[in-house]
Design a protein around this motif. Sequence first.
Motif, PDB file in Angstrom:
ATOM      1  N   GLU A   1       0.822  -1.203   0.000  1.00  0.00           N
ATOM      2  CA  GLU A   1       0.000   0.000   0.000  1.00  0.00           C
ATOM      3  C   GLU A   1       0.862   1.262   0.000  1.00  0.00           C
ATOM      4  OE1 GLU A   1      -3.210   0.301  -0.232  1.00  0.00           O
ATOM      5  OE2 GLU A   1      -3.742  -1.836  -0.141  1.00  0.00           O
ATOM      6  N   ASP A   2       2.002   1.202   0.682  1.00  0.00           N
ATOM      7  CA  ASP A   2       2.878   2.373   0.761  1.00  0.00           C
ATOM      8  C   ASP A   2       3.330   2.768  -0.649  1.00  0.00           C
ATOM      9  OD1 ASP A   2       5.980   3.309   0.896  1.00  0.00           O
ATOM     10  OD2 ASP A   2       4.826   4.071   2.611  1.00  0.00           O
TER      11      ASP A   2
ATOM     12  N   ARG B   1       5.220   0.421  -3.191  1.00  0.00           N
ATOM     13  CA  ARG B   1       4.456   0.026  -4.382  1.00  0.00           C
ATOM     14  C   ARG B   1       5.255   0.294  -5.659  1.00  0.00           C
ATOM     15  NH1 ARG B   1      -0.979  -0.529  -5.979  1.00  0.00           N
ATOM     16  NH2 ARG B   1      -1.392   0.226  -8.104  1.00  0.00           N
TER      17      ARG B   1
END
Length: 765
Positions: free
Chosen positions: A608-609, A613
């Motif tokens: 998610e970061d 990503r």
Amino acid sequence: MLRAVAARVLWLATAIVDVANHARPGAGGLKVGGHQASSASMVDIMVSLWFHELTAHDRVSVKPHASPVLHAINYLLGELDEEYLRSLRALGGLQSYPSRTKDPDTVDFSTGSVGIGATAPLWATLARRYLDSHFDSPRVTRRFVSLLGDAELDEGAVWEALVDPMVSGLGELLWIVDLNRQSLDRVIPDIQIDRLRGMFSAAGWEVITLKWGHRIQEVFERPGGADLRQRLETMPNEEYQRLLRSAPDQVAQRLPGDQASPALRHLVDSLGPKALGELIRDLGGHDMSLLLDTYQAASSQRPTVIFAYTIKGHGLPTEGHPGNHSALLTGDQMRELAKRCGTDPGAPWELFPADSDEAELCRRRGAALRRQESTPRPGRCVVTVPDELGRPHRRPTSTQAALGRLLSDLARDQPELASRVVTCSPDVASSTNLGGWINKCGVWSPADRRDWFADDVERLLKWQELSQGRHIELGIAEVNLVCLLGELGATWSRWGERLIPIGTLYDPFVTRALEPWSYGMYAGGQSILVGTPSGITLAPEGGAHQSITTPVIGIAQPGCVAWEPASAQDLEWTFLHAMSQVGLAGGTSAYFRLSTRPIDPVIAAVPEDPLLRERRRRQVVRGGYRLSGRPATSDEVTLVGVGAILPEVVAAAATLREKGFDAGVVCLTSPDLAFRCLQRRAHRQATGGPDLLEELFPCRHPAPLVTVVDGHPHTLSFLAGVRGDPIRCLGVEEFGQSSDLADAHRLHGIDASSIVEAALGLLGR
């Protein structure tokens, strides 16, 4: 003047081959090769085109064995330096067959693959029409010409191409068949011209036959001439060839035959042996004025084929001999040829005197045919391809479905990029998930056609045929598909307009299309080929639709990067990256092996970061990433998976961990790029560049490897060489059969239990 030029071209073409075989040092006693006889039959046809008929806007495909004629003509036109005439089939010199990308002079189409080069102008015609209907390209009258040998008509690719429904309206297409009635090994048996004419006519082509020249046609009008014509046109090809090899007095004896009429015998006697020997060689393909008249009379409303009768080896001592295909003239024969052609064998590359009419013709035609550099027009090839589209992938979906969604999103969110995309398929557009794209963009047709199902509310696929459509549908002919992809993928270098052609077909049929697709890449065409569905994962379809060898093919194909993403997100990243590499200088083609199996995006564990990503995206487009979340240093065994088989790999890793073994998981998105990384490792170690394989399989922390692919297990066997690990390669080695998915995977030993068993075996358990 044309006859004088033809004599010089005949000499130059023959000398190019002679020097390569007899005068160039360093051959080591090996025959270099070349085709003096096959070149000679094409001289008059090619001289009549280049020195009278063609314009700078025309494009010509030259039959493979006539390459010396093309180079000789380019030399006379000022397109080729003298030094190259000594370099046929030498490193850095003239190629064995015309090559658009490797020859030093102007070559419009690469040939050499029998039948494929012959059809290339047909597909280039369609590509040019597609450009004209979509972009404000300058509309210049042009003709696309194929010069092909009659033996090439044995190739199925020729007939697949000419019967496509779109072809019958291509009035700018001209094929000229060098009908010399010989192939590589033999005189072609029987008289096939009527059958060939009928097949072209049935496909909607204009058919013109040039059998006899003006001189013999005049003799046909004399008493006994009709009998002479009937005798010549009904004799077998072998008998005619034997006449060509006979002395003049023998020709007079053989020609009338056993059942000759008195009128025929009288005519033969009145002509005399010498004149008769010359007369039977007066064929339409060697009559300059007849050729020129025929070019002007050819239809501009439909494609035209000209069957031009010629003699293989015309003008050479080997003419008409059944074994002349690769025969080389002797030194004495070369000196005699030089004398007849008005040249000096001691100065083989001498041009016409500067003040001669022939030299002026060469200068004038050279200027007329000279082209501007085929550099991309400003703004025409600069197309921005984003790294990703930004839409999340939250539901289980297959990579095939993800491709359909990606293309639909492009049409909506990236209109400028989408305007450069053209999709093609051989009657499998809907079953390869192109439906959404087609609904948005339409099917391309040279002219708009009425959609009779426009008011059918139950129809899901809108088959609107429009001049602005962006999908091209072909019949069930994979060879046609990839030949068209090659020409669509060459428009950036031919006309300065970038296209991104994408072809979809069922993966088992990639092998059927491989040779012409490979040849298109050799000729400079860049495209994306999607094979889907792939592997035995398409379980109920059975063995006939289950591909096994295609992953290995992808690794072995030059000019192409092979991909097999597992998840929808991986597909999006890799496909956009592949699109960014198509249609530009230094670009490359791509092959995608996709599946209809839905994959839960949770398996891919995309971070998610934003920074992590982006790191994952870069790993994906470099060829692979670690999936387990554990550092490679903790691996007791490493499981390596590709594509649709990834769920079984992940499940096997979980089982191993439950049993107390630390199992890492590597997902390869491109075994092709991983193999290249291994090949370049020594260079990277010297330069300190990044090493994908070191990230995935660190040398300081070896661990046994289990590789799994829905294809032949040999695909990933090279990973054993990364650091010398023990390895078990799982994959498909037998023909499949209809079953459900679990049974298919278990039958071939690529299910989770088989992976666990292989890992435990490597661990000694």
